[in-house]
Enzyme design. Structure first.
Site, PDB file in Angstrom:
ATOM      1  N   HIS A 124       0.814  -1.211   0.000  1.00 51.30           N
ATOM      2  CA  HIS A 124       0.000   0.000   0.000  1.00 51.30           C
ATOM      3  C   HIS A 124       0.853   1.268   0.000  1.00 51.30           C
ATOM      4  CE1 HIS A 124      -3.085  -2.991   1.287  1.00 51.30           C
ATOM      5  NE2 HIS A 124      -3.821  -2.275   0.468  1.00 51.30           N
ATOM      6  N   GLU A 148     -10.399  -2.803   2.275  1.00 46.31           N
ATOM      7  CA  GLU A 148      -9.763  -3.111   3.566  1.00 46.31           C
ATOM      8  C   GLU A 148      -9.409  -1.849   4.344  1.00 46.31           C
ATOM      9  OE1 GLU A 148      -8.333  -3.692   0.528  1.00 46.31           O
ATOM     10  OE2 GLU A 148      -7.181  -5.552   0.587  1.00 46.31           O
ATOM     11  N   ASP A 209     -21.083   1.683  -6.835  1.00 50.81           N
ATOM     12  CA  ASP A 209     -20.259   1.372  -8.000  1.00 50.81           C
ATOM     13  C   ASP A 209     -19.394   2.587  -8.349  1.00 50.81           C
ATOM     14  OD1 ASP A 209     -19.182   0.855 -10.495  1.00 50.81           O
ATOM     15  OD2 ASP A 209     -20.995  -0.061 -11.300  1.00 50.81           O
ATOM     16  N   ASP A 235      -7.516   0.818  -6.761  1.00 51.89           N
ATOM     17  CA  ASP A 235      -7.027  -0.397  -6.101  1.00 51.89           C
ATOM     18  C   ASP A 235      -8.120  -1.448  -6.185  1.00 51.89           C
ATOM     19  OD1 ASP A 235      -5.583  -2.198  -4.631  1.00 51.89           O
ATOM     20  OD2 ASP A 235      -5.997  -1.261  -2.693  1.00 51.89           O
TER      21      ASP A 235
END
Length: 624
Positions: A124, A148, A209, A235
């Site tokens: 990251h 995450e 979305d 990502d």
């Protein structure tokens, strides 16, 4: 499941036996490529491997994907014995550093390895910070995916950031991450932030979305009040996944067409694009990386003038090094991509949020690491050329032509009065016949004197500080670089190079009649001082170089040692200075007018101008 079916109740609370197990799929697997790709990672590891320890933390089906999280000891790096000892308080190294021996927490989405605790920081930080520090002042950042929370965590480490819009379609994934992956979104160490990065007041989280959101807000016919972003980080969705909607995303669809409008004028777009190619692999267009090729081609078509890619160095915990693509909306912004290590470290010092305990907020990224991202990897170049063998940079190969003989400098060249007359000053002449298929003094030319765009901007600013300019060599350096330097723009903004030997005395060839150096179709006689010609622009932003790993890895600055025709003994060497101005219009007009004046006999060359200035400003004592 094994534990539920076969475990015996431990009524006496005695030490539980350890269990090593593996699970193999039997029978016939669905032969659809998408099914095979979805089961490969998790079935290979940890389910299919006999490891000392593995434990399912959660297995959940969201509206969009299957989420599996496991704790696993990484054999042979970790052992069950060391892990058990790290849980004690016996003063052992293991007990004093339990974080080094704890199981690795691994996240799988639809069976595909997504992230792991042992590689979280490396991945990251590599994804986020190169682009963030390449931008001069990133205030508004958008994150596509990143459920995450770790990409968000890294963005929030920048004190310039005022707003982060994170758009993740899977709300349940975000909630699972909060509960089972707390370290991924842990901002408790950042001064002024919150325990969970998701709750930081700078964050605006939308569970929807993301691709459709960008289309609705930034497509050509969108009527939106949303301001563009300085940085957009994607990502999500490895391009290697074989699904129709993934193919549509990476193949120039409406989402990609919205990106130029979604970025500010100096904005940067960065995206992870899956596993890097192997050196022994075929051209990407003939492999599962086909979508990556189409993705980059789409960015070129959309007008991004500079595109780079780099790999994470294999520290992210995936089976292969991971590749990341960065696209600059403004060419000049690329200059900060090449900022030297010390300057990057200074940016980290001045632009990062302080931590509660005073330590660095970064575990992996620093200036030295950034240097490893400057240029594409060798496998990237090789695979690119397998798909584009017709490109000049692929045909000529990397570095110097092994078929060209290098003629030593002292035995080949001499310096004396130029054949152009006194105003031209000194010139360089051939002492022997020099063949076109050779190099001249390459061994002396390569240790070149270089000034980065940041250095050149600093030197330009010296004129505004009289005591520096006059008394601390500022004026000397200014005249010296003007007289002997060449300006180019390969690193974004203009930088300069000074030939380190006789080559610096090679004069300009009027009307493009040069015999060494740059072989171009333009000269001072046929260019407009008011317009930088397309041939100059194409050297930096032409379609063949916007994304070209082969060109990016080439040595660019030895043209003064390269004849473009046979040169006879006693003939003077001439180069074409017209390409030594960079692509900046602010330099172009004056540069062309100076060359025109010299060729008309109305002015002197820059080298002669410097020599004259130096002689006039040298003290008599110094002359003696």
């Amino acid at each position: 499941l094994v534990e539920k079916l076969f475990a015996v109740p431990n009524k006496n609370k005695s030490e539980e036996p350890s269990m090593i197990w593996a699970h193999k799929i039997r029978g016939f697997v669905d032969n659809k490529a998408e099914k095979i790709s979805e089961i490969s990672d998790m079935q290979w590891f940890p389910l299919g491997r006999m490891t000392d320890y593995k434990k399912e933390i959660v297995s959940a089906r969201t509206n969009f994907q299957q989420v599996d999280i496991y704790d696993v000891l990484r054999s042979p790096l970790q052992s069950l014995e060391d892990y058990h000892r790290s849980l004690l308080s016996d003063g052992s190294y293991q007990s004093l550093h339990p974080e080094l021996f704890a199981p690795d927490r691994i996240v799988y989405l639809d069976g595909v390895l997504q992230s792991r605790a042992s590689g979280d920081a490396a991945y990251h930080e590599t994804l986020v910070h190169p682009a963030m520090f390449a931008h001069s002042n990133p205030k508004r950042v958008a994150i596509i995916g990143g459920g995450e929370g770790a990409t968000l965590r890294e963005v929030l480490k920048h004190k310039t950031v005022e707003k982060v819009m994170m758009i993740e379609i899977d709300e349940m994934m975000v909630n699972l991450s909060r509960e089972y992956l707390p370290s991924w979104s842990d901002c408790s160490t950042l001064s002024g932030s919150t325990p969970s990065c998701f709750d930081d007041p700078r964050v605006e989280l939308h569970c929807m979305d993301a691709f459709q959101w960008f289309i609705d807000n930034f497509s050509a016919d969108a009527t939106t009040s949303e301001n563009p972003f300085d940085i957009i980080i994607m990502d999500a969705l490895d391009p290697q996944v074989q699904k129709d909607f993934v193919n549509a995303l990476y193949n120039g669809g409406p989402f990609l067409h919205s990106l130029p409008n979604a970025l500010s004028d100096d904005g940067i777009f960065v995206a992870q694009v899956g596993a890097s190619s192997f050196l022994s692999g075929p051209a990407d267009i003939l492999s599962l990386n086909e979508n990556r090729v189409k993705f980059i081609e789409s960015l070129v078509m959309l007008g991004f003038p500079a595109i780079r890619d780099y790999i994470d160095g294999g520290q992210s915990g995936f089976e292969e090094p991971w590749e990341i693509v960065v696209a600059f909306k403004e060419y000049d912004t690329k200059a900060e991509w090449f900022a030297n290590a010390a300057l990057v470290d200074f940016k980290i010092h001045s632009r990062s949020l302080p931590t509660v305990d005073g330590s660095s907020p970064f575990r992996f990224f620093d200036g030295a690491v950034m240097q490893t991202f400057y240029y594409p990897s060798k496998p990237t170049e090789t695979i690119f050329c397998r798909g584009n063998p017709e490109l000049r940079d692929c045909k000529e190969g990397h570095g110097f032509d092994p078929e060209r003989e290098n003629l030593s400098l002292l035995g080949t060249l001499e310096v004396k009065q130029s054949s152009l007359g006194e105003k031209a000053g000194r010139g360089v002449f051939a002492k022997v016949d020099i063949p076109q298929k050779g190099y001249v003094g390459l061994e002396k030319l390569i240790p070149i004197i270089y000034g980065s765009p940041q250095t050149l901007e600093l030197m330009v600013g010296w004129e505004r500080i009289p005591w520096v300019y006059q008394y601390y060599w500022g004026e000397d350096l200014d005249y010296f670089t003007d007289g002997y330097g060449h300006v180019f723009s390969y690193h974004g903004k203009n930088d300069f190079y000074l030939d380190s030997t006789f080559h610096c005395f090679i004069n300009h060839a009027c009307n493009g009649a040069n015999n060494i150096g740059h072989n171009v179709n333009i000269s001072e006689a046929n260019v407009d001082p008011e317009v930088v010609p397309a041939e100059i622009e194409a050297r930096y932003t032409g379609k063949d170089v916007i994304y070209n790993p082969a060109a990016a890895r080439q040595v660019h600055y030895y043209s003064s040692a390269t004849p473009i025709r046979d040169i006879k003994r006693s003939e003077e060497l001439f180069d074409n200075y017209i390409v030594m101005s960079g692509r900046s219009f602010s330099n172009w007009k004056d540069f062309v007018l100076d060359l025109k004046a010299q060729c008309k006999g109305e002015g002197v060359g820059l080298v002669t101008e410097y020599d004259t200035w130096r002689d006039e400003n040298t003290d008599i004592e110094d002359k003696l």
